[in-house]
Scaffold this motif. Structure first.
Motif, PDB file in Angstrom:
ATOM      1  N   SER A  47       6.895   8.315  -9.135  1.00 38.29           N
ATOM      2  CA  SER A  47       8.102   7.653  -8.652  1.00 38.29           C
ATOM      3  C   SER A  47       9.301   7.991  -9.520  1.00 38.29           C
TER       4      SER A  47
ATOM      5  N   VAL B  96      -1.788   4.573  -2.431  1.00 35.83           N
ATOM      6  CA  VAL B  96      -0.487   5.229  -2.554  1.00 35.83           C
ATOM      7  C   VAL B  96      -0.081   5.414  -4.009  1.00 35.83           C
ATOM      8  N   ALA B  97       0.437   6.600  -4.312  1.00 40.87           N
ATOM      9  CA  ALA B  97       1.043   6.909  -5.612  1.00 40.87           C
ATOM     10  C   ALA B  97       2.291   7.731  -5.351  1.00 40.87           C
ATOM     11  N   GLY B  98       3.399   7.322  -5.917  1.00 39.83           N
ATOM     12  CA  GLY B  98       4.638   8.058  -5.709  1.00 39.83           C
ATOM     13  C   GLY B  98       5.098   8.066  -4.261  1.00 39.83           C
TER      14      GLY B  98
ATOM     15  N   ASP C  33       1.459   6.302 -10.190  1.00 35.36           N
ATOM     16  CA  ASP C  33       2.515   5.862  -9.280  1.00 35.36           C
ATOM     17  C   ASP C  33       3.855   5.797 -10.011  1.00 35.36           C
TER      18      ASP C  33
ATOM     19  N   TYR D 296      -5.385  13.803  -8.756  1.00 40.35           N
ATOM     20  CA  TYR D 296      -4.058  14.400  -8.595  1.00 40.35           C
ATOM     21  C   TYR D 296      -4.013  15.598  -9.538  1.00 40.35           C
TER      22      TYR D 296
ATOM     23  N   LEU E 194      -4.113   4.457 -11.348  1.00 39.49           N
ATOM     24  CA  LEU E 194      -3.312   4.583 -10.136  1.00 39.49           C
ATOM     25  C   LEU E 194      -1.888   4.090 -10.390  1.00 39.49           C
ATOM     26  N   ALA E 195      -1.756   2.946 -11.050  1.00 38.95           N
ATOM     27  CA  ALA E 195      -0.429   2.393 -11.348  1.00 38.95           C
ATOM     28  C   ALA E 195       0.358   3.330 -12.255  1.00 38.95           C
TER      29      ALA E 195
END
Length: 226
Positions: free
Chosen positions: A221, A27-29, A217, A110, A213-214
């Motif tokens: 977000s 998961v991202a965002g 995210d 992405y 990834l972080a």
């Protein structure tokens, strides 16, 4: 035009996150990576999507189902443990992709490239979307001579974004079930001067490590909260 999302990789650099979750479902965002693709494909008018999988592939099918929540029709191309690499996976999925050129998107990137553009490339044998070299791949993959992709030359190199439009005939020499990377086919097309490409100057992330990834995210977000 159909689209194929490549989702069969093991995601070794993402471990331990991918020990129990396939990389496209990370998961991202607030959304799995692959869902960002599905939403943008649906918005661009795509309806038929093929997704290949191997590692923890049943989780992908369970999470996405038949694609109806996004107005899509998803079909799956299951691969054996270890997967078939990019060319092998695409060649194996050709019966699901049909006889017309199709869009291919890596499930672990992405990117805001406009998927609508894929339709104008339907006459291409193979067309690559490329981006400026990220820090972790500073040498790049190829160069461009106009719209023709050539071998990496000097400082004017670019990185393959994991997005391309391909004719089924591009994979005609690859038997279904064969383990084969994409690069040998791209090299042959470069030699034949039939490989085209373009540079995308927008947002692109190779989500290949937990750190990237972080970072993605946090970025997505923050954008969503505005």
């Amino acid at each position: 035009m159909k689209a194929m999302i490549l989702a069969a990789g093991r995601g070794e650099r993402m471990r331990p996150l991918t020990d129990h979750t396939p990389k496209p479902l990370l998961v991202a965002g607030g959304k799995p990576l692959i869902v960002w693709h599905l939403e943008r494909l649906a918005a661009a008018g795509f309806r038929d999507i093929v997704i290949n999988h191997a590692h923890l592939g049943q989780q992908i099918e369970s999470a996405l189902g038949d694609g109806s929540p996004w107005g899509l029709r998803i079909r799956y191309s299951a691969e054996p443990p270890g997967a078939l690499e990019t060319a092998g996976g695409i060649a194996t999925a050709l019966p699901l992709l049909g006889d017309a050129p199709f869009l291919v998107v890596n499930g672990d990137v992405y990117c805001d490239w406009d998927f609508n553009q894929a339709r104008r490339l339907a006459s291409a044998n193979a067309h690559l979307v490329m981006v400026a070299n990220p820090a972790h791949h500073a040498g790049g993959d190829f160069s461009l001579d106009g719209q023709r992709v050539i071998y990496a030359h000097g400082e004017q190199t670019l990185t393959y974004a994991g997005i391309g439009v391909f004719s089924p005939s591009f994979f005609a020499g690859v038997q279904a079930g064969t383990v084969m990377k994409l690069r040998p086919l791209l090299d042959a097309a470069i030699a034949a001067k039939t490989l085209t490409g373009e540079r995308h100057a927008g947002h692109w992330v190779d989500v290949g490590t937990p750190q990237r990834l972080a970072e993605l995210d946090a970025e997505l977000s923050k954008t969503a909260s505005r």
